[in-house]
Design a protein around this motif. Sequence first.
Motif, PDB file in Angstrom:
ATOM      1  N   ILE A  12       8.900 -32.515  26.503  1.00 31.28           N
ATOM      2  CA  ILE A  12      10.445 -32.276  26.729  1.00 31.28           C
ATOM      3  C   ILE A  12      11.057 -33.314  27.489  1.00 31.28           C
ATOM      4  O   ILE A  12      12.275 -33.694  27.346  1.00 31.28           O
ATOM      5  N   TYR A  13      10.450 -33.525  28.583  1.00 34.29           N
ATOM      6  CA  TYR A  13      10.861 -34.397  29.778  1.00 34.29           C
ATOM      7  C   TYR A  13      10.953 -36.052  29.466  1.00 34.29           C
ATOM      8  O   TYR A  13      11.797 -36.591  29.437  1.00 34.29           O
ATOM      9  N   THR A  14       9.568 -36.572  28.667  1.00 31.37           N
ATOM     10  CA  THR A  14       9.366 -37.887  28.518  1.00 31.37           C
ATOM     11  C   THR A  14       9.932 -38.184  27.007  1.00 31.37           C
ATOM     12  O   THR A  14      10.480 -39.433  27.195  1.00 31.37           O
TER      13      THR A  14
ATOM     14  N   LEU B 254      11.594 -42.413  26.491  1.00 31.00           N
ATOM     15  CA  LEU B 254      10.851 -43.470  25.738  1.00 31.00           C
ATOM     16  C   LEU B 254      11.291 -43.407  24.278  1.00 31.00           C
ATOM     17  O   LEU B 254      10.929 -44.521  23.809  1.00 31.00           O
ATOM     18  N   GLY B 255      11.696 -42.334  23.653  1.00 36.28           N
ATOM     19  CA  GLY B 255      11.944 -42.720  22.085  1.00 36.28           C
ATOM     20  C   GLY B 255      10.729 -41.923  21.608  1.00 36.28           C
ATOM     21  O   GLY B 255       9.568 -41.736  22.271  1.00 36.28           O
ATOM     22  N   PHE B 256      11.009 -40.960  20.462  1.00 34.82           N
ATOM     23  CA  PHE B 256       9.918 -40.284  19.784  1.00 34.82           C
ATOM     24  C   PHE B 256       8.831 -41.070  19.307  1.00 34.82           C
ATOM     25  O   PHE B 256       7.821 -40.449  19.422  1.00 34.82           O
TER      26      PHE B 256
ATOM     27  N   ASN C  39      12.205 -29.059  21.082  1.00 37.14           N
ATOM     28  CA  ASN C  39      12.131 -28.666  22.561  1.00 37.14           C
ATOM     29  C   ASN C  39      12.858 -29.580  23.447  1.00 37.14           C
ATOM     30  O   ASN C  39      13.673 -28.987  24.251  1.00 37.14           O
ATOM     31  N   ALA C  40      13.243 -30.671  23.126  1.00 38.28           N
ATOM     32  CA  ALA C  40      14.130 -31.561  23.859  1.00 38.28           C
ATOM     33  C   ALA C  40      15.455 -31.151  23.677  1.00 38.28           C
ATOM     34  O   ALA C  40      16.303 -31.276  24.645  1.00 38.28           O
TER      35      ALA C  40
ATOM     36  N   LEU D 242      11.382 -27.164  31.994  1.00 38.24           N
ATOM     37  CA  LEU D 242      10.332 -26.013  32.287  1.00 38.24           C
ATOM     38  C   LEU D 242      10.927 -24.797  31.750  1.00 38.24           C
ATOM     39  O   LEU D 242      10.060 -24.026  31.177  1.00 38.24           O
ATOM     40  N   GLN D 243      12.153 -24.394  31.673  1.00 36.58           N
ATOM     41  CA  GLN D 243      12.697 -23.451  30.915  1.00 36.58           C
ATOM     42  C   GLN D 243      12.625 -23.497  29.376  1.00 36.58           C
ATOM     43  O   GLN D 243      12.312 -22.403  28.807  1.00 36.58           O
ATOM     44  N   ALA D 244      12.627 -24.917  29.054  1.00 41.61           N
ATOM     45  CA  ALA D 244      12.760 -24.971  27.536  1.00 41.61           C
ATOM     46  C   ALA D 244      11.406 -24.787  27.281  1.00 41.61           C
ATOM     47  O   ALA D 244      11.119 -24.016  26.049  1.00 41.61           O
ATOM     48  N   ALA D 245      10.500 -25.298  28.019  1.00 46.66           N
ATOM     49  CA  ALA D 245       8.981 -24.949  27.754  1.00 46.66           C
ATOM     50  C   ALA D 245       8.614 -23.493  27.678  1.00 46.66           C
ATOM     51  O   ALA D 245       7.663 -22.878  26.866  1.00 46.66           O
ATOM     52  N   LEU D 246       9.180 -22.818  28.777  1.00 46.18           N
ATOM     53  CA  LEU D 246       8.845 -21.322  28.916  1.00 46.18           C
ATOM     54  C   LEU D 246       9.585 -20.557  27.497  1.00 46.18           C
ATOM     55  O   LEU D 246       8.755 -19.697  27.061  1.00 46.18           O
ATOM     56  N   LEU D 247      10.601 -20.783  27.103  1.00 48.08           N
ATOM     57  CA  LEU D 247      11.117 -20.196  26.075  1.00 48.08           C
ATOM     58  C   LEU D 247      10.371 -20.657  24.659  1.00 48.08           C
ATOM     59  O   LEU D 247       9.951 -19.780  23.961  1.00 48.08           O
TER      60      LEU D 247
END
Length: 132
Positions: free
Chosen positions: A72-74, A78-80, A8-9, A19-24
């Motif tokens: 997706i934003y954070t 921070l690093g995964f 998603n990132a 937000l568009q990535a989350a929507l898709l």
Amino acid sequence: MAFQTAINAQLREHLQSPLQAALLSFLVGTVVLAVLVYFQSASKPNLSELSQIPWFLWIGGCLGVYAISMSIYTAPKLGFLTFSGLVIFGQLFISMLLDQFGWLGTEKVSINWQRVIGSIVIFIGVLLTLQR
């Protein structure tokens, strides 16, 4: 979850918007779920049955939007590893509160020293992942 967050990132980079990535992501997930439910043998609820569901049980979708959008934003910032550690620690903390107080219809399970120590150990692990 780490794969989903990383995918998603990357999607965010292509769409220029978390937000568009989350929507898709949710759109694809919704289509997959619709197909699975269609072929499922369990009976499907009608509108009358859906209207009987308590209002607060509808919030799960909103919480999902928040969780996916924030990941997706954070996570890239921070690093995964650190992000995943924080999510796990947060899940443990909220789970202990749900158990302790029996919120949302859960069975009450008292917080004990083993649970507290386990959460502290995970939190220390998260702190250690902040060192790059």
